[in-house]
Design a protein around this motif. Structure first.
Motif, PDB file in Angstrom:
ATOM      1  N   SER A 182       0.872  -1.182   0.000  1.00  9.67           N
ATOM      2  CA  SER A 182       0.000   0.000   0.000  1.00  9.67           C
ATOM      3  C   SER A 182       0.897   1.217   0.000  1.00  9.67           C
ATOM      4  N   ALA A 183       1.526   1.436  -1.156  1.00 13.55           N
ATOM      5  CA  ALA A 183       2.512   2.501  -1.264  1.00 13.55           C
ATOM      6  C   ALA A 183       1.881   3.887  -1.303  1.00 13.55           C
ATOM      7  N   TYR A 184       0.598   3.952  -1.678  1.00 15.44           N
ATOM      8  CA  TYR A 184      -0.119   5.229  -1.742  1.00 15.44           C
ATOM      9  C   TYR A 184      -0.892   5.399  -0.433  1.00 15.44           C
ATOM     10  N   VAL A 185      -0.285   6.099   0.498  1.00 19.52           N
ATOM     11  CA  VAL A 185      -0.828   6.139   1.858  1.00 19.52           C
ATOM     12  C   VAL A 185      -2.170   6.861   1.899  1.00 19.52           C
ATOM     13  N   ASN A 186      -2.434   7.736   0.921  1.00 15.47           N
ATOM     14  CA  ASN A 186      -3.756   8.359   0.836  1.00 15.47           C
ATOM     15  C   ASN A 186      -4.846   7.294   0.742  1.00 15.47           C
ATOM     16  N   HIS A 187      -4.601   6.244  -0.051  1.00 17.50           N
ATOM     17  CA  HIS A 187      -5.559   5.144  -0.188  1.00 17.50           C
ATOM     18  C   HIS A 187      -5.729   4.412   1.148  1.00 17.50           C
ATOM     19  N   VAL A 188      -4.615   4.144   1.817  1.00 18.74           N
ATOM     20  CA  VAL A 188      -4.678   3.431   3.095  1.00 18.74           C
ATOM     21  C   VAL A 188      -5.528   4.210   4.097  1.00 18.74           C
ATOM     22  N   GLU A 189      -5.289   5.513   4.153  1.00 20.28           N
ATOM     23  CA  GLU A 189      -6.012   6.352   5.101  1.00 20.28           C
ATOM     24  C   GLU A 189      -7.514   6.341   4.817  1.00 20.28           C
ATOM     25  N   ASN A 195      -4.209   9.610  -5.710  1.00 23.94           N
ATOM     26  CA  ASN A 195      -3.672  10.974  -5.640  1.00 23.94           C
ATOM     27  C   ASN A 195      -4.540  11.851  -4.755  1.00 23.94           C
ATOM     28  N   LYS A 196      -3.881  12.709  -3.953  1.00 21.39           N
ATOM     29  CA  LYS A 196      -4.630  13.661  -3.122  1.00 21.39           C
ATOM     30  C   LYS A 196      -5.151  14.853  -3.922  1.00 21.39           C
ATOM     31  N   GLN A 197      -4.454  15.211  -5.002  1.00 18.92           N
ATOM     32  CA  GLN A 197      -4.933  16.255  -5.915  1.00 18.92           C
ATOM     33  C   GLN A 197      -5.089  17.629  -5.247  1.00 18.92           C
ATOM     34  N   ASP A 198      -4.162  17.959  -4.351  1.00 17.81           N
ATOM     35  CA  ASP A 198      -4.205  19.253  -3.659  1.00 17.81           C
ATOM     36  C   ASP A 198      -5.472  19.449  -2.833  1.00 17.81           C
ATOM     37  N   THR A 199      -6.090  18.346  -2.439  1.00 22.59           N
ATOM     38  CA  THR A 199      -7.223  18.387  -1.507  1.00 22.59           C
ATOM     39  C   THR A 199      -6.875  17.456  -0.357  1.00 22.59           C
ATOM     40  N   GLU A 200      -7.789  17.293   0.580  1.00 24.69           N
ATOM     41  CA  GLU A 200      -7.491  16.401   1.700  1.00 24.69           C
ATOM     42  C   GLU A 200      -7.343  14.962   1.228  1.00 24.69           C
ATOM     43  N   HIS A 201      -8.229  14.539   0.309  1.00 27.39           N
ATOM     44  CA  HIS A 201      -8.181  13.146  -0.138  1.00 27.39           C
ATOM     45  C   HIS A 201      -8.382  12.968  -1.634  1.00 27.39           C
ATOM     46  N   GLY A 202      -8.614  14.026  -2.410  1.00 26.38           N
ATOM     47  CA  GLY A 202      -8.835  13.878  -3.838  1.00 26.38           C
ATOM     48  C   GLY A 202     -10.279  14.123  -4.223  1.00 26.38           C
ATOM     49  N   SER A 203     -10.542  14.149  -5.544  1.00 23.69           N
ATOM     50  CA  SER A 203     -11.903  14.389  -6.005  1.00 23.69           C
ATOM     51  C   SER A 203     -12.169  13.626  -7.292  1.00 23.69           C
ATOM     52  N   ALA A 204     -13.453  13.424  -7.602  1.00 20.47           N
ATOM     53  CA  ALA A 204     -13.872  12.642  -8.750  1.00 20.47           C
ATOM     54  C   ALA A 204     -13.608  13.397 -10.053  1.00 20.47           C
ATOM     55  N   LYS A 226     -15.678  13.944 -12.449  1.00 21.09           N
ATOM     56  CA  LYS A 226     -16.811  14.840 -12.733  1.00 21.09           C
ATOM     57  C   LYS A 226     -16.709  16.155 -11.962  1.00 21.09           C
ATOM     58  N   ASP A 227     -15.918  16.153 -10.886  1.00 27.49           N
ATOM     59  CA  ASP A 227     -15.716  17.363 -10.099  1.00 27.49           C
ATOM     60  C   ASP A 227     -14.415  18.075 -10.450  1.00 27.49           C
ATOM     61  N   GLY A 228     -13.778  17.652 -11.537  1.00 32.07           N
ATOM     62  CA  GLY A 228     -12.555  18.289 -11.982  1.00 32.07           C
ATOM     63  C   GLY A 228     -11.277  17.650 -11.478  1.00 32.07           C
ATOM     64  N   GLY A 229     -11.394  16.535 -10.732  1.00 30.46           N
ATOM     65  CA  GLY A 229     -10.213  15.865 -10.215  1.00 30.46           C
ATOM     66  C   GLY A 229      -9.729  14.767 -11.136  1.00 30.46           C
ATOM     67  N   VAL A 230      -8.825  13.941 -10.621  1.00 32.96           N
ATOM     68  CA  VAL A 230      -8.311  12.823 -11.417  1.00 32.96           C
ATOM     69  C   VAL A 230      -8.997  11.515 -11.050  1.00 32.96           C
ATOM     70  N   GLY A 231      -9.962  11.577 -10.145  1.00 35.42           N
ATOM     71  CA  GLY A 231     -10.733  10.393  -9.820  1.00 35.42           C
ATOM     72  C   GLY A 231      -9.982   9.400  -8.953  1.00 35.42           C
ATOM     73  N   TYR A 232     -10.413   8.141  -9.061  1.00 40.63           N
ATOM     74  CA  TYR A 232      -9.941   7.097  -8.156  1.00 40.63           C
ATOM     75  C   TYR A 232      -9.646   5.818  -8.923  1.00 40.63           C
ATOM     76  N   SER A 233      -8.959   4.898  -8.248  1.00 43.60           N
ATOM     77  CA  SER A 233      -8.612   3.613  -8.860  1.00 43.60           C
ATOM     78  C   SER A 233      -9.336   2.449  -8.209  1.00 43.60           C
ATOM     79  N   CYS A 234     -10.289   2.744  -7.321  1.00 39.30           N
ATOM     80  CA  CYS A 234     -11.124   1.710  -6.719  1.00 39.30           C
ATOM     81  C   CYS A 234     -12.411   2.360  -6.226  1.00 39.30           C
TER      82      CYS A 234
END
Length: 338
Positions: A85-92, A267-276, A278-286
């Motif tokens: 779990s190298a992407y700690v944002n995902h773990v959190e 990716n956190k995307q300059d937010t606390e945890h990222g965004s979808a 549709k909201d202008g973010g890069v979305g998620y992988s799960c």
């Protein structure tokens, strides 16, 4: 160099694949399987590379069309599959989803689980599950395949042992995870067979996109034909692959063909945890991540886990839009029994 395994027999037949993923040539005279090539890498690699160069230059006559739906995962089975779990944002995020606190050590010490490696799915196999209530989820990841790695190898030593890179769909059953982890003995039933990309590539295929032990390209995920994620695999990766390999090898040597996964790209995307997206973010992988964001924002999740008939697609393109690893594309189906 790009390598694949024709889905013929338990361990398949090794082929070299052209850079554009259009043609392949059987190379069983050099190595019958990818595992055999890895076991004898110093002898096999230069021969395979020579074939690869000839294939790309159009100098070979004994080629066949490369059909991605006719291949197994590059290693149809492996002696070792250890996923991090190298992407700690995902773990959190996923720990928040089950009301579990994240220890501070997770930022300094990699988290690894040992997965089942005897029955990998082909990259375009259906995902057969008996019950939708198990919380069927996909996880888009990167993985490396190593040569022999000595016990106690440092990250610098481990970097020299990375031979190939692949994409992964690490299928997870979110509904089974909490009770299983509560027993204090780790994942098992909640982690069924994973699938890997049609081809595995040598790191040099990525050029400057392979830097500091990370792949610096977006991982593209679609769900039922709609864009779901495009997180950059080189961003927010707290532990790089040499660190992950070194961590796994702390108390044991690794045999050639060991697969080490990155965990879900996030990716956190300059937010606390990222965004979808549709909201202008890069979305998620799960799905677990978007459900957690929904819980944070709305008090409860609204996106369901995968249902029978749902299809996930995972791939990675170069800067010109060309597929690098081929496509993982899998549909969830009802398991009917043996």
């Amino acid at each position: 160099m790009k390598l694949a395994t024709l889905n013929q027999g338990r361990d398949g037949k090794l082929v070299v694949v052209s850079r554009d993923l259009k043609h392949a040539v059987i190379v069983t005279d050099i190595a019958p399987t990818l595992q055999n090539a890895l076991d004898n890498w110093s002898e096999a690699e230069p021969q395979l590379k020579a074939v690869y160069e000839q294939l790309n230059q159009g100098e070979l006559e004994n080629t066949l069309p490369f059909e991605q739906d006719k291949v197994a995962s590059p290693l149809p089975r492996a002696y070792q599959w250890a996923d991090g779990s190298a992407y700690v944002n995902h773990v959190e995020l996923v720990r928040k989803a089950r009301n579990a606190q994240m220890p501070p050590s997770f930022w300094t010490d990699p988290l690894i689980y040992q997965g089942g490696s005897d029955t990998f799915l082909a990259p375009q196999d259906n995902i057969s599950m008996a019950d939708e209530s198990w919380g069927i989820d996909f996880e888009g990841e990167i993985a490396v395949i190593t040569d022999d790695v000595a016990m106690g190898a440092s990250p610098e030593q481990s970097a020299d042992k990375i031979r190939l890179i692949m994409l992964v769909n690490d299928v997870s059953l979110r509904g089974l995870i909490p009770a299983e982890l509560a027993k204090g003995f780790g994942f098992f039933q909640s982690k069924p067979s994973s699938a890997f990309s049609p081809v595995a590539i040598t790191p040099d295929e990525l050029g400057d996109k392979w830097e500091d032990g990370r792949v610096h390209l977006p991982l593209l995920v679609t769900l039922n034909g709609e864009a779901f994620g495009k997180a950059n695999a080189g961003v927010d990766m707290t532990f790089n692959f040499p660190q992950l390999v070194s961590h796994v090898a702390k108390t044991r040597a690794l045999g050639a063909g060991a697969i080490i996964g990155s965990g879900t790209v996030s990716n956190k995307q300059d937010t606390e945890h990222g965004s979808a997206i549709k909201d202008g973010g890069v979305g998620y992988s799960c799905l677990a991540e978007v459900r957690m964001i929904e819980t944070i924002n709305n008090g409860q999740p609204s996106t369901p886990f995968m249902k029978f008939g749902d299809t996930v697609r995972i791939e990675m393109n170069d800067d010109e839009g060309n597929s690098i690893f081929g496509v993982i594309e899998q549909t969830v189906e009802q398991y009917e029994g043996a």
